[in-house]
Write a protein that holds these residues in place. Structure first.
Motif, short mmCIF file in Angstrom:
data_model
loop_
_atom_site.label_atom_id
_atom_site.label_comp_id
_atom_site.label_asym_id
_atom_site.label_seq_id
_atom_site.Cartn_x
_atom_site.Cartn_y
_atom_site.Cartn_z
N UNK A 88 36.90 44.30 51.75
CA UNK A 88 37.94 43.16 51.93
C UNK A 88 37.04 42.22 51.26
N UNK A 89 36.82 42.41 50.44
CA UNK A 89 36.42 40.95 49.15
C UNK A 89 37.55 41.03 48.36
N UNK A 90 37.83 39.46 48.00
CA UNK A 90 38.65 39.33 46.64
C UNK A 90 38.68 39.42 45.85
N UNK A 91 40.09 39.27 45.46
CA UNK A 91 40.27 40.24 44.08
C UNK A 91 39.59 40.18 42.76
N UNK A 92 38.83 38.66 42.67
CA UNK A 92 38.56 38.39 41.58
C UNK A 92 37.07 38.74 41.56
N UNK A 93 35.90 39.27 43.15
CA UNK A 93 34.92 39.53 43.37
C UNK A 93 35.11 40.79 43.27
N UNK A 269 28.06 41.76 32.16
CA UNK A 269 29.04 41.23 33.50
C UNK A 269 28.68 39.95 33.88
N UNK A 270 27.05 39.67 34.02
CA UNK A 270 27.14 38.84 34.49
C UNK A 270 27.84 37.55 34.22
N UNK A 271 27.08 37.38 32.08
CA UNK A 271 28.60 36.74 31.47
C UNK A 271 29.63 36.56 31.56
N UNK A 272 30.47 37.82 31.77
CA UNK A 272 31.87 37.76 31.94
C UNK A 272 32.06 36.74 33.23
N UNK A 273 31.25 37.10 34.66
CA UNK A 273 31.88 36.78 35.70
C UNK A 273 30.69 34.83 36.15
N UNK A 274 29.84 34.61 34.92
CA UNK A 274 29.42 33.04 35.27
C UNK A 274 30.89 31.68 34.59
N UNK A 275 31.35 31.99 33.61
CA UNK A 275 32.28 30.84 33.50
C UNK A 275 33.29 30.76 34.65
N UNK A 276 33.46 32.05 35.51
CA UNK A 276 34.77 31.65 36.86
C UNK A 276 33.70 31.95 37.95
N UNK A 281 26.84 36.65 42.63
CA UNK A 281 25.89 37.18 43.02
C UNK A 281 25.08 38.62 42.50
N UNK A 282 26.16 39.41 43.09
CA UNK A 282 26.75 40.94 43.54
C UNK A 282 26.18 40.82 41.41
N UNK A 283 26.85 40.80 40.39
CA UNK A 283 26.39 41.17 39.57
C UNK A 283 25.13 41.23 38.85
N UNK A 284 24.56 39.85 39.62
CA UNK A 284 22.96 39.40 38.78
C UNK A 284 22.09 40.46 39.75
#
Length: 306
Positions: A88-93, A269-276, A281-284
């Protein structure tokens, strides 16, 4: 399989440098943000442009590209389903978790591993192209749409056009298809910037590891473990099934495809998530866990292939 181990060790060494630089306060926490922004807007687009521009686009549209796309879609959808039913996580996560479970480190680790395991790196390019031209634009668009901004059709249409990595990949396709040769005065600076992309991303990832242990309770530990399992075990199995029974692959070709699927999650994946600022944490943690565990998986794959 010495190439498997050496590839992992090389990447891990650069990550360790970033980690130690943060632990001993050689670099402050603000450096991570600066590195990720530089990689996102400058060095990574240069690298993606050079990779795509030098690829055989037509050859990549054969068996390997459809197999890579189908398997990544299947794993991503499976993660979305599990997230909908249990996390039940938000769509972005959820988008970051799905990407982490299906986006392979085909460039940094895939090339040396493929060379040593099957004697050629020709199977890397189709995976890279699928990730750069389909998966990255798709997930970056979702992250842009679900990171707090109001969704509109105008934003849906133009979101990919505002991302420097998508723009660079598209330009690379144009160059690859047309066969245009860039002037040396243009190509040399691009090559220099591209050369800094991989170490910059790895250093930023290493910096992110300092001060916070992975798999902490409340930090998406369940999502991390599920994404790790899907990437390390689920995706290679799906690729083997699709490759063997749908595409009729066998021998070295099938082995190469399964090896590509068993690669750890890419630092991108971490790089893509970082600006947003979503799902970082999950990506890392997924990148860290899959990088550690993939050595065993790759060795098992090589052993099973005889």
């Amino acid at each position: 399989m010495g190439g498997v181990v050496s590839g992992i060790l090389i990447v891990s060494a650069v990550i360790a440098v970033g980690y130690l630089a943060a632990r001993f306060r050689v670099l402050g926490p603000e450096v991570q943000g600066a590195l990720t922004r530089t990689a996102f807007y400058i060095t990574n687009p240069a690298l993606l442009y050079t990779v795509v521009a030098g690829s055989d686009i037509r050859a990549a549209l054969g068996t390997d590209a459809p197999l890579a796309l189908l398997s990544a879609t299947a794993v991503g959808l499976l993660y979305w389903l599990l997230s909908f039913l249990f996390f039940r996580r938000p769509a972005a996560e959820t988008a970051v978790g799905a990407m982490a479970s299906s986006y392979a480190n085909a460039n940094n680790i895939g090339i040396p591993v493929s060379l040593y395991a099957v004697g050629t790196a020709q199977h890397v390019a189709p995976v890279l192209l699928v990730q750069l031209l389909v998966m990255a634009p798709f997930y970056l668009t979702l992250l842009g749409l679900f990171s707090g901004a109001r969704i509109s059709w105008k934003k849906v249409l133009f979101q990919p056009l505002s991302n420097p990595m998508i723009i660079a990949s598209a330009l690379g396709v144009v160059v690859a298809v047309t066969g245009w040769q860039e002037p040396e005065l243009l190509q040399k600076p691009i090559d220099m910037l591209a050369g800094g992309a991989v170490p910059m991303v790895l250093l930023a990832f290493g910096l992110s590891l300092a001060g916070r242990a992975p798999l902490q309770k409340g930090d998406g530990r369940t999502e991390t473990l599920v994404a790790t399992f899907l990437k390390i075990a689920g995706m290679p199995l799906i690729v083997w099934l699709l490759g063997r029974f749908l595409f009729g692959l066998e021998g070295q070709h099938l082995l190469a495809s399964v090896i590509m699927a068993a690669l750890p999650t890419a630092q991108n994946v971490f790089l893509f998530a970082s600006p947003y600022g979503r799902g970082m944490t999950v990506a890392r943690d997924v990148i860290l866990c899959t990088t550690i565990l993939c050595v065993g998986t790759l060795l098992v794959v090589a052993w099973a292939a005889g």
